[in-house]
Design an enzyme around this catalytic site. Sequence first.
Site, mmCIF file in Angstrom:
data_model
loop_
_atom_site.group_PDB
_atom_site.id
_atom_site.type_symbol
_atom_site.label_atom_id
_atom_site.label_comp_id
_atom_site.label_asym_id
_atom_site.label_seq_id
_atom_site.Cartn_x
_atom_site.Cartn_y
_atom_site.Cartn_z
ATOM 1 N N GLY A 22 12.982 -11.113 -6.781
ATOM 2 C CA GLY A 22 13.631 -11.406 -5.270
ATOM 3 C C GLY A 22 12.788 -11.832 -4.343
ATOM 4 O O GLY A 22 13.061 -12.784 -3.370
ATOM 5 N N HIS A 23 11.476 -11.297 -4.299
ATOM 6 C CA HIS A 23 10.696 -11.642 -3.063
ATOM 7 C C HIS A 23 10.153 -12.942 -3.353
ATOM 8 O O HIS A 23 9.417 -13.513 -2.087
ATOM 9 C CB HIS A 23 9.440 -10.550 -2.984
ATOM 10 C CG HIS A 23 8.276 -10.682 -3.816
ATOM 11 N ND1 HIS A 23 7.200 -11.173 -3.443
ATOM 12 C CD2 HIS A 23 8.309 -10.106 -5.080
ATOM 13 C CE1 HIS A 23 6.452 -11.028 -4.693
ATOM 14 N NE2 HIS A 23 7.066 -10.450 -5.557
ATOM 15 N N CYS A 62 -2.282 -12.258 -7.712
ATOM 16 C CA CYS A 62 -2.724 -11.078 -8.250
ATOM 17 C C CYS A 62 -4.220 -11.348 -8.761
ATOM 18 O O CYS A 62 -4.867 -10.369 -8.951
ATOM 19 C CB CYS A 62 -1.915 -10.805 -9.730
ATOM 20 S SG CYS A 62 -0.382 -11.469 -9.411
ATOM 21 N N GLN A 104 9.296 -18.540 -10.543
ATOM 22 C CA GLN A 104 8.969 -19.572 -9.749
ATOM 23 C C GLN A 104 10.065 -20.866 -9.787
ATOM 24 O O GLN A 104 10.036 -21.591 -9.068
ATOM 25 C CB GLN A 104 7.671 -19.963 -9.795
ATOM 26 C CG GLN A 104 6.445 -19.207 -9.778
ATOM 27 C CD GLN A 104 6.323 -18.899 -8.305
ATOM 28 O OE1 GLN A 104 6.924 -19.214 -7.295
ATOM 29 N NE2 GLN A 104 5.634 -17.662 -7.989
ATOM 30 N N GLY A 151 9.871 -8.593 -10.974
ATOM 31 C CA GLY A 151 9.588 -9.653 -11.985
ATOM 32 C C GLY A 151 8.653 -9.257 -12.933
ATOM 33 O O GLY A 151 8.959 -9.408 -14.399
HETATM 34 C C1 LIG Z 1 5.608 -16.652 -12.403
HETATM 35 C C2 LIG Z 1 5.579 -15.169 -12.153
HETATM 36 N N1 LIG Z 1 5.822 -14.021 -12.924
HETATM 37 C C3 LIG Z 1 5.908 -12.875 -12.642
HETATM 38 C C4 LIG Z 1 5.547 -12.488 -11.124
HETATM 39 C C5 LIG Z 1 5.490 -11.050 -10.925
HETATM 40 O O1 LIG Z 1 6.801 -10.536 -10.066
HETATM 41 P P1 LIG Z 1 6.517 -9.473 -9.257
HETATM 42 O O2 LIG Z 1 5.675 -9.573 -7.894
HETATM 43 O O3 LIG Z 1 8.070 -9.350 -8.676
HETATM 44 O O4 LIG Z 1 6.233 -8.410 -10.248
HETATM 45 C C6 LIG Z 1 5.070 -13.378 -10.226
HETATM 46 C C7 LIG Z 1 4.616 -12.993 -9.009
HETATM 47 O O5 LIG Z 1 3.645 -13.638 -8.531
HETATM 48 C C8 LIG Z 1 5.068 -14.930 -10.768
HETATM 49 O O6 LIG Z 1 4.571 -15.775 -10.035
#
Ligand SMILES: Cc1ncc(COP(=O)(O)O)c(C=O)c1O
Length: 384
Positions: free
Chosen positions: A201-202, A325, A180, A72
């Site tokens: 995907g996750h 994060c 989300q 993402g």
């Molecule tokens: C709204 C949103 N955007 C982007 C991401 C990032 O996705 P990825 O973990 O696949 O990099 C997340 C993951 O926490 C998310 O919640």
Amino acid sequence: MEKSVYLDNNATTKVDKEVVESMMKYLKDDYGNPSSLYTLGQNARSAVEDSRKRVASILNCEPRDVFFTGSGTESDNIAVKGVARRYKNKGNHIITSAIEHHAVLKSVEHLAKEGFTYDIAKVGEDGIVDVDHLKSLIKPETILISVMYANNETGAIQPIEEIGKIAKEREIYFHTDAVQGAGKLTLDVKKLNVDMLSLSGHKFHAPKGIGILYKRTGINPIPLFHGGHHELSVRPSTENVPYIVAVAKALEIAYRDIDEHRAKQTMLKERLKAGITKNIGNILLNTPDNSVFNTLNISFVGIEGESILFSLDEFGIAVSTGSACTSGSLEASHVIMAMGRDHTTSHGSVRFSLSKYTTEEEIDYTIDKVKSVVEKIRKISPYK
Ligand SMILES: Cc1ncc(COP(=O)(O)O)c(C=O)c1O
């Protein structure tokens, strides 16, 4: 076996068995490189193109507008940086919102070092973007608006269709981070009026490390990497065939069963909300009514969210404070702060995020443990 209640599905999800089964063939047998011309390679190519079609049918777009990426974060970076850099001759101004994921916010901040300017649309107390404020930020040199579909911390659903319409009327590119929203809200890109949309995907029972980017034909983001012609050079690198098959399968399952998931998780979320509200005083709901059906965010006044997190972990319950994060740092959540909550309330926020695997018994167990944990911490803290 020790009790394990996983209520952190906005951080990541368990991979669905059906999804694992769908990808095994491409790990064990059809492991060819999709760019190879012999049969083994072409079997892999067919799997990639078939997956692209399946994703396109859910997004209501052409298969050629679907790109597989590594995450993402990567999809967000390609959309935001790639489009800003490509069209900087048209203008250098970007608008985003105060509650975006760091994948978007940090990309925009990074672009500011390259000479772009940006403005941040504020949100109301409900965590929903103030569209009038966003509109007032538009300038003749605005080239890109990026606003997420559903917030990862509060679950608040954003007025994407409306913002998309505003952007379209002014010929401004519009990207939404729909990470989300997958499996919870429609991903019909035409209905949503979006030019670009990111998925991961996750977050919907596929493995980690696979993302999707939709971009409308005619938009040509400058790629982040340079290499071969894979994914029309938008994302060069040998395609991750097993994960591409998996992400398409997971998305298909998510929409095949969405009515069932919505009904069950809405009921469980309401049960959790009622259980906490009835049994625990001095709390603040950070999730508005207009939210995705799996997310509930609550501030327990006077207590740090982390204390609750670690205490619940002792009972086998996984929840989070802030986004995955930012956990690990004790910074208050920028999302809850943007809603006008004070520092202490933002620190006391806990996110419960459900999935199709969540059960009623797990929710009742959680209500019981949250109650005792909060009572215990409040007794030993200066909280009055
Ligand atoms: C709204 C949103 N955007 C982007 C991401 C990032 O996705 P990825 O973990 O696949 O990099 C997340 C993951 O926490 C998310 O919640």
